[in-house]
Design a protein around this motif. Structure first.
Motif, PDB file in Angstrom:
ATOM      1  N   VAL A 183       0.877  -1.182   0.000  1.00 35.86           N
ATOM      2  CA  VAL A 183       0.000   0.000   0.000  1.00 35.86           C
ATOM      3  C   VAL A 183       0.903   1.217   0.000  1.00 35.86           C
ATOM      4  CG1 VAL A 183      -1.786   1.282   1.234  1.00 35.86           C
ATOM      5  CG2 VAL A 183      -1.809  -1.229   1.254  1.00 35.86           C
ATOM      6  N   SER A 184       0.924   1.942  -1.122  1.00 36.75           N
ATOM      7  CA  SER A 184       1.927   3.004  -1.257  1.00 36.75           C
ATOM      8  C   SER A 184       1.611   3.916  -2.429  1.00 36.75           C
ATOM      9  CB  SER A 184       3.311   2.369  -1.476  1.00 36.75           C
ATOM     10  OG  SER A 184       4.293   3.343  -1.726  1.00 36.75           O
ATOM     11  N   GLY A 210      -2.533   1.637  -4.772  1.00 35.55           N
ATOM     12  CA  GLY A 210      -1.991   2.995  -4.881  1.00 35.55           C
ATOM     13  C   GLY A 210      -1.775   3.390  -6.321  1.00 35.55           C
ATOM     14  N   ASP A 234     -11.029   3.965   1.490  1.00 35.95           N
ATOM     15  CA  ASP A 234     -10.471   3.548   2.774  1.00 35.95           C
ATOM     16  C   ASP A 234     -10.991   2.169   3.168  1.00 35.95           C
ATOM     17  OD1 ASP A 234      -9.096   5.901   2.926  1.00 35.95           O
ATOM     18  OD2 ASP A 234     -10.416   6.847   4.394  1.00 35.95           O
ATOM     19  N   VAL A 237      -9.091  -0.474   1.272  1.00 34.22           N
ATOM     20  CA  VAL A 237      -7.744  -0.645   1.836  1.00 34.22           C
ATOM     21  C   VAL A 237      -7.814  -1.542   3.067  1.00 34.22           C
ATOM     22  CG1 VAL A 237      -5.831   0.526   2.995  1.00 34.22           C
ATOM     23  CG2 VAL A 237      -6.833   1.521   0.942  1.00 34.22           C
ATOM     24  N   LEU A 241      -5.872  -5.150   3.474  1.00 34.81           N
ATOM     25  CA  LEU A 241      -4.910  -5.430   4.543  1.00 34.81           C
ATOM     26  C   LEU A 241      -5.381  -6.587   5.419  1.00 34.81           C
ATOM     27  CD1 LEU A 241      -3.932  -1.801   5.613  1.00 34.81           C
ATOM     28  CD2 LEU A 241      -2.515  -3.442   4.373  1.00 34.81           C
ATOM     29  N   LEU A 247       1.862  -7.342   4.974  1.00 31.86           N
ATOM     30  CA  LEU A 247       2.150  -6.125   4.222  1.00 31.86           C
ATOM     31  C   LEU A 247       3.642  -6.080   3.940  1.00 31.86           C
ATOM     32  CD1 LEU A 247       1.157  -3.234   3.223  1.00 31.86           C
ATOM     33  CD2 LEU A 247       2.039  -2.422   5.426  1.00 31.86           C
ATOM     34  N   ALA A 258       0.973   2.871   6.807  1.00 26.17           N
ATOM     35  CA  ALA A 258       0.421   1.601   6.334  1.00 26.17           C
ATOM     36  C   ALA A 258       0.864   0.436   7.205  1.00 26.17           C
ATOM     37  CB  ALA A 258       0.820   1.360   4.880  1.00 26.17           C
ATOM     38  N   GLU A 261      -1.446   0.381  10.110  1.00 26.87           N
ATOM     39  CA  GLU A 261      -2.776  -0.036   9.655  1.00 26.87           C
ATOM     40  C   GLU A 261      -2.832  -1.549   9.465  1.00 26.87           C
ATOM     41  OE1 GLU A 261      -4.307   3.965   7.305  1.00 26.87           O
ATOM     42  OE2 GLU A 261      -3.288   2.389   6.160  1.00 26.87           O
ATOM     43  N   SER A 262      -1.773  -2.115   8.890  1.00 25.63           N
ATOM     44  CA  SER A 262      -1.725  -3.562   8.695  1.00 25.63           C
ATOM     45  C   SER A 262      -1.807  -4.299  10.028  1.00 25.63           C
ATOM     46  CB  SER A 262      -0.438  -3.950   7.958  1.00 25.63           C
ATOM     47  OG  SER A 262      -0.356  -5.354   7.773  1.00 25.63           O
TER      48      SER A 262
END
Length: 345
Positions: A183-184, A210, A234, A237, A241, A247, A258, A261-262
């Motif tokens: 995620v980037s 991304g 969101d 995402v 994840l 991740l 990220a 979040e993961s």
């Protein structure tokens, strides 16, 4: 970060070099937003980077007279706003402008001889401007240890650390699939090509979430086991994840939201050793580290035992970086800058 700051001061005016209501999904529709003279060229999320040489002048053009407190969120130039002498300016620094400072040499190496000569001169002038601007700020707040060190090295300024906010409530553990995730922003310095080469060799599934300037080249490089989603919501995402085996972080991030979040989704992180990951990932408990190129990443993925990671341990660790911690930390830093550490803001 900026959304959290806006929520802390819900009636504050917003000043920004450029403003794209559609690109920001209408999140600032109820705020008073002042854009600079660059707004006349109608920049968008795809074109704003072309205006880079003009941002310093745009930021310095704002009239901030009449404000007793200014909060800036800066990864390059926002810290350079000119405030009246009696105004307190607290700058939350994501990183000093990377292309002129810590990423200067690699940026120049990617250019041809003519462009390199021009950029070398431009970066020299930018550094002089950036250093002078940094001396005007009342107080710096850094997002991580590595940013704190860079502020001290490049600007000669001290900074306290307040980690970025993560809305951990958006995430929860769930069924896990057979894919890994990235995620980037798709930019060259993120080194997503390393992940693509590693997963091409492994022939394992990789989902890349991304978009950015490097997207087209990365898509051409990717094999059949790699899927690009582009920009997603969101909620999407969070689902991605939640279902990932892990991740994958390919760059040394200043913080790396990220990664948190993961973990909030109960999933571990396979991170390049360095930067913010050393603060957000617990080796052997919520993830593992690797160094080197595609071969080293492929080896780390192959050797990583996802069953040895407790999803609940990941969730508990992520809670340290919840939005509430950010709000408390920023209120404290602003109060100190105002000379009233016990003041409730």
């Amino acid at each position: 970060v900026f959304l959290a700051l806006c929520a802390m001061w819900p009636t504050a005016d917003i000043f920004t070099a450029v403003y794209d209501p559609d690109g920001t999904e209408g999140r600032f529709a109820d705020r008073t937003v002042h854009a600079s003279f660059l707004q006349r060229v109608r920049p968008t999320a795809r074109t704003f980077r072309a205006l880079l040489p003009l941002y310093p002048a745009a930021i310095e053009s704002f009239d901030l007279s009449g404000y007793d407190l200014v909060i800036s969120s800066s990864s390059a130039w926002a810290h350079a706003v000119r405030c009246p002498e009696d105004t307190v300016h607290v700058s939350y620094c994501h990183n000093p402008f990377r292309y002129a400072w810590n990423d200067r040499d690699s940026t120049l190496a990617r250019r041809n001889l003519l462009t390199r000569s021009f950029l070398r001169s431009a970066f020299r002038r930018w550094r002089q401007w950036d250093f002078a601007a940094a001396q005007r700020t009342t107080r710096y707040v850094a997002n991580s240890l590595i940013t704190q060190a860079r502020i001290r090295t490049y600007f000669g300024r001290d900074a306290e650390i307040v980690h970025p906010p993560v809305d951990t409530r958006r995430f929860s553990p769930g069924p896990v699939g057979d894919y890994y995730a990235v995620v980037s922003e798709l930019m060259s310095h993120k080194q997503i090509d390393v992940a693509i080469d590693a997963f091409n060799a492994l022939r394992r599934q990789l989902v890349i979430v991304g978009d950015g300037p490097a997207a087209r080249a990365l898509r051409r490089r990717a094999g059949p086991t790699i899927r690009f989603t582009g920009r997603v919501s969101d909620a999407e995402v969070a689902r991605t994840l939640q279902g990932a085996r892990a991740l994958v972080l390919t760059a040394v991030e200043e913080f790396g939201i990220a990664a948190v979040e993961s973990q909030a989704a109960g999933r571990p992180v396979i991170a390049r050793a360095g930067g913010g990951a050393l603060e957000t990932v617990l080796e052997g408990a919520t993830g593992c580290f690797w160094s080197g190129g595609p071969a080293e990443l492929a080896a780390a993925v192959a050797d990583f035992d996802r069953t040895a990671v407790d999803p609940e341990a990941c969730v508990r660790h992520a809670a340290r970086f919840d939005t509430r911690a950010f709000v408390e930390g920023m209120r404290h830093e602003v109060a100190l800058a105002l000379g009233a550490p016990d003041r409730v803001l």
